[in-house]
Structure formats: C-alpha cells, structure tokens
Write a protein that holds these residues in place. Structure first.
Motif, PDB file in Angstrom:
ATOM      1  N   PRO A 168       0.790  -1.233   0.000  1.00  0.00           N
ATOM      2  CA  PRO A 168       0.000   0.000   0.000  1.00  0.00           C
ATOM      3  C   PRO A 168       0.823   1.284   0.000  1.00  0.00           C
ATOM      4  O   PRO A 168       0.387   2.309  -0.528  1.00  0.00           O
ATOM      5  CB  PRO A 168      -0.821  -0.098   1.295  1.00  0.00           C
ATOM      6  CG  PRO A 168      -0.762  -1.529   1.695  1.00  0.00           C
ATOM      7  CD  PRO A 168       0.553  -2.024   1.212  1.00  0.00           C
ATOM      8  N   VAL A 169       2.011   1.241   0.611  1.00  0.00           N
ATOM      9  CA  VAL A 169       2.786   2.469   0.798  1.00  0.00           C
ATOM     10  C   VAL A 169       3.661   2.725  -0.429  1.00  0.00           C
ATOM     11  O   VAL A 169       4.588   1.956  -0.728  1.00  0.00           O
ATOM     12  CB  VAL A 169       3.654   2.391   2.068  1.00  0.00           C
ATOM     13  CG1 VAL A 169       4.431   3.701   2.257  1.00  0.00           C
ATOM     14  CG2 VAL A 169       2.783   2.111   3.290  1.00  0.00           C
ATOM     15  N   GLY A 170       3.336   3.796  -1.131  1.00  0.00           N
ATOM     16  CA  GLY A 170       4.098   4.170  -2.315  1.00  0.00           C
ATOM     17  C   GLY A 170       4.323   5.675  -2.343  1.00  0.00           C
ATOM     18  O   GLY A 170       4.158   6.371  -1.326  1.00  0.00           O
ATOM     19  N   ALA A 171       4.715   6.164  -3.494  1.00  0.00           N
ATOM     20  CA  ALA A 171       4.986   7.592  -3.642  1.00  0.00           C
ATOM     21  C   ALA A 171       4.604   8.039  -5.039  1.00  0.00           C
ATOM     22  O   ALA A 171       4.456   7.222  -5.959  1.00  0.00           O
ATOM     23  CB  ALA A 171       6.470   7.880  -3.382  1.00  0.00           C
ATOM     24  N   GLN A 172       4.435   9.334  -5.177  1.00  0.00           N
ATOM     25  CA  GLN A 172       4.250   9.956  -6.483  1.00  0.00           C
ATOM     26  C   GLN A 172       5.369  10.963  -6.706  1.00  0.00           C
ATOM     27  O   GLN A 172       5.859  11.583  -5.768  1.00  0.00           O
ATOM     28  CB  GLN A 172       2.908  10.673  -6.580  1.00  0.00           C
ATOM     29  CG  GLN A 172       1.720   9.787  -6.837  1.00  0.00           C
ATOM     30  CD  GLN A 172       0.466  10.586  -7.161  1.00  0.00           C
ATOM     31  OE1 GLN A 172       0.235  11.671  -6.619  1.00  0.00           O
ATOM     32  NE2 GLN A 172      -0.346  10.063  -8.056  1.00  0.00           N
ATOM     33  N   LEU A 173       5.753  11.084  -7.970  1.00  0.00           N
ATOM     34  CA  LEU A 173       6.726  12.085  -8.379  1.00  0.00           C
ATOM     35  C   LEU A 173       6.074  12.989  -9.409  1.00  0.00           C
ATOM     36  O   LEU A 173       5.564  12.512 -10.423  1.00  0.00           O
ATOM     37  CB  LEU A 173       7.965  11.421  -8.988  1.00  0.00           C
ATOM     38  CG  LEU A 173       8.998  12.353  -9.645  1.00  0.00           C
ATOM     39  CD1 LEU A 173       9.590  13.317  -8.634  1.00  0.00           C
ATOM     40  CD2 LEU A 173      10.099  11.538 -10.328  1.00  0.00           C
ATOM     41  N   ALA A 174       6.036  14.278  -9.127  1.00  0.00           N
ATOM     42  CA  ALA A 174       5.464  15.250 -10.059  1.00  0.00           C
ATOM     43  C   ALA A 174       6.259  16.544  -9.978  1.00  0.00           C
ATOM     44  O   ALA A 174       6.434  17.106  -8.889  1.00  0.00           O
ATOM     45  CB  ALA A 174       3.992  15.511  -9.745  1.00  0.00           C
ATOM     46  N   LYS A 175       6.780  16.952 -11.117  1.00  0.00           N
ATOM     47  CA  LYS A 175       7.544  18.208 -11.211  1.00  0.00           C
ATOM     48  C   LYS A 175       8.677  18.264 -10.184  1.00  0.00           C
ATOM     49  O   LYS A 175       8.916  19.294  -9.540  1.00  0.00           O
ATOM     50  CB  LYS A 175       6.605  19.414 -11.056  1.00  0.00           C
ATOM     51  CG  LYS A 175       5.508  19.474 -12.111  1.00  0.00           C
ATOM     52  CD  LYS A 175       4.699  20.734 -12.003  1.00  0.00           C
ATOM     53  CE  LYS A 175       3.542  20.734 -13.009  1.00  0.00           C
ATOM     54  NZ  LYS A 175       3.958  20.570 -14.395  1.00  0.00           N
ATOM     55  N   GLY A 176       9.368  17.127 -10.035  1.00  0.00           N
ATOM     56  CA  GLY A 176      10.530  17.085  -9.167  1.00  0.00           C
ATOM     57  C   GLY A 176      10.230  16.944  -7.689  1.00  0.00           C
ATOM     58  O   GLY A 176      11.153  16.909  -6.868  1.00  0.00           O
ATOM     59  N   ARG A 177       8.948  16.843  -7.315  1.00  0.00           N
ATOM     60  CA  ARG A 177       8.565  16.712  -5.912  1.00  0.00           C
ATOM     61  C   ARG A 177       7.986  15.322  -5.653  1.00  0.00           C
ATOM     62  O   ARG A 177       7.217  14.801  -6.455  1.00  0.00           O
ATOM     63  CB  ARG A 177       7.526  17.777  -5.529  1.00  0.00           C
ATOM     64  CG  ARG A 177       8.034  19.211  -5.607  1.00  0.00           C
ATOM     65  CD  ARG A 177       6.967  20.169  -5.111  1.00  0.00           C
ATOM     66  NE  ARG A 177       6.591  19.884  -3.727  1.00  0.00           N
ATOM     67  CZ  ARG A 177       5.511  20.417  -3.132  1.00  0.00           C
ATOM     68  NH1 ARG A 177       4.712  21.242  -3.816  1.00  0.00           N
ATOM     69  NH2 ARG A 177       5.233  20.121  -1.879  1.00  0.00           N
ATOM     70  N   PHE A 178       8.366  14.759  -4.513  1.00  0.00           N
ATOM     71  CA  PHE A 178       7.860  13.451  -4.107  1.00  0.00           C
ATOM     72  C   PHE A 178       6.759  13.628  -3.066  1.00  0.00           C
ATOM     73  O   PHE A 178       6.871  14.462  -2.165  1.00  0.00           O
ATOM     74  CB  PHE A 178       8.985  12.603  -3.504  1.00  0.00           C
ATOM     75  CG  PHE A 178      10.042  12.205  -4.488  1.00  0.00           C
ATOM     76  CD1 PHE A 178       9.950  11.002  -5.195  1.00  0.00           C
ATOM     77  CD2 PHE A 178      11.142  13.020  -4.711  1.00  0.00           C
ATOM     78  CE1 PHE A 178      10.932  10.623  -6.091  1.00  0.00           C
ATOM     79  CE2 PHE A 178      12.138  12.653  -5.607  1.00  0.00           C
ATOM     80  CZ  PHE A 178      12.025  11.456  -6.308  1.00  0.00           C
TER      81      PHE A 178
END
Length: 266
Positions: A168-178
């Motif tokens: 369940p635990v993940g991350a997103q990366l958008a415009k250099g921000r996590f």
C-alpha cells in the motif's frame, strides 16, 4: 514478518524456490486506443516521448535492484520493430531484460505467455510476476522484499497456491517533488502462483485489472512497509494518472536514490 492477517517468522526454513519476473508494457497496440493514436507518425511521437522517461525512471529502478529479478519482459509492438531499436540498445547490457514482440493477431498478454513458456525455470516451485508501467519505478529493494513476503506466506500451513501482494505504501513524483501515496489497489501488483500456472493458466499480474483484485476470490496480502515500495510518475503525457499524494516526502535526492533514479537537473 508482519502481514495483514498474522505475524510470520521471516527466517522460517522452507523448500520454496522463487523465480521473479517483471512485466512491462511499452508500445503495445493497446496504447494507440488509449491515446487516440491512429497513424504510424503518432505512434512514433508517443515512443519518442516515452523513451526518455523510461530511461530516466523505469530502467534504473529495475537494473539497480538489490536482488535481481529472474527476468524482465518488456512488451513492444512487433509490427514496428524499428521504433524500439533505441529501447533495445538501452536494455542490451542486461541479458536478463528481454523485449517481447506483439504479433499482428496477439492480445497484449500473448507475448509474455509465449516468452515465459520458453523460459526454463527448473528449480522454481513458485513464480512471482510483478506489473510495472514503463514510466514508473520500483524501490530498489522491491524484488527482495516481495520475495521475502511471498516466502513467508508460503511457509505457513495451508498456504494458498495463487495469491496477490499489493504494497500500500508508495509515492508519487510530479515536477521534481515526491509525495506519499497510500493506495491499496495500486497497479504495482505482484502475483504468486505455482510454477507452470503462470503459463498454463496465464496466471500473471497482468491477467486482471488492478482495481478489481479484491473481487477475484483470491487472497490479497497488504504488506506494510516503512518506506515507499513503488513510484508513480506523473508527467505531461500520462493518460490517467493525477497528483493524489497529500504529504511531501524528502529530501528529493534521498528519495530519488531510494528508487535508483536521477532527477533531471539534479
């Protein structure tokens, strides 16, 4: 080892021998429909946009795994092999990374089934398949952690012979921000089956829609981890992904290292 229903001894001795295969779709023909692409020029443009993302994000996260997968199968459109020559060059240093071609009458799963039917895994008792999109990434310890959890489940009494794992635990990366992204039905699914069933029953992580995994009647384990196990990359050419993570993660260089990627400009 903590799983959703019990605590399993991580060091349990078991005769289990696992083979882990990662399955990635690159320019399979299904993407033409999703992207509204109706000509070769449009498909080439899609490939040209996606290849740098694959090279910067997806590829390093897999080839940098602390426990190397048995195989990484990348599905490509076999009707236009010239389009993926740069992709083949990127993967050439890693003989365990194999491009599998979708023929004219193939479904999108057939290239993988054909490749796995030719791949001899004589000692494996079980096969794990993990779904990974070509613009996303896995934590560098994903394969090691998934294998350990699978072995713990299989060591239990009355272990299932076909089950799923969704970290369940993940991350997103958008415009250099996590950002932290907790999502139980994420598309980074791993399926564990008895060796041979992944071919004879086409029982792989690509066989079912990730949004329906809890409705299949098969066990689904939700291993809780202290670090994000997958990275959804939100970029300008996504079809469906949007920024959904609520809490910022940082510092960015450390998160990038966690996934083996290099941020542009960093």
């Amino acid at each position: 080892m903590l799983l959703h229903d019990s605590v399993y001894p991580a060091a349990t001795s078991t005769p289990t021998d696992l083979a882990h295969v990662i399955l990635t779709r690159f320019n399979l023909r299904m993407f033409r429909e999703q992207g509204g692409i109706d000509d070769v020029a449009g498909l080439q443009q899609w490939v040209d946009r996606r290849l740098p993302v694959f090279a910067d994000v997806c590829l390093p996260s897999v080839v940098g795994q602390v426990s190397r997968p048995h195989r990484w199968l990348i599905g490509v459109d076999g009707l236009h092999p010239e389009m993926v020559e740069p992709l083949a060059e990127l993967c050439a240093p890693y003989p365990w990374v194999v491009l599998v071609e979708q023929r004219e009458d193939d479904t999108f799963r057939e290239p993988y089934r054909r490749a796995m039917s030719r791949d001899d895994v004589p000692t494996a008792t079980h096969v794990l398949t993990t779904r990974l999109d070509c613009d996303d990434a896995l934590a560098l310890d994903y394969v090691r952690t998934a294998d350990a959890y699978a072995a713990a489940v299989l060591a239990a009494d009355a272990a299932p012979d076909d089950f799923w794992m969704s970290f369940p635990v993940g991350a997103q990366l958008a415009k250099g921000r996590f950002r932290l992204y907790v999502h139980t039905t994420n598309h980074f699914l791993t399926r564990v089956v008895v060796a041979g069933d992944h071919v004879s029953r086409d029982a792989t992580a690509l066989a079912e829609a990730h949004s329906k995994v809890f409705r299949l009647g098969q066990p689904v384990f939700l291993p809780m981890t202290s670090t994000p196990m997958w990275l959804q990359n939100v970029h300008d050419h996504n079809v469906l992904n949007k920024v959904r993570g609520s809490f910022a993660l940082g510092p960015p260089p450390r998160l990038a290292e966690h996934f083996g990627i290099r941020l542009r400009g960093g």
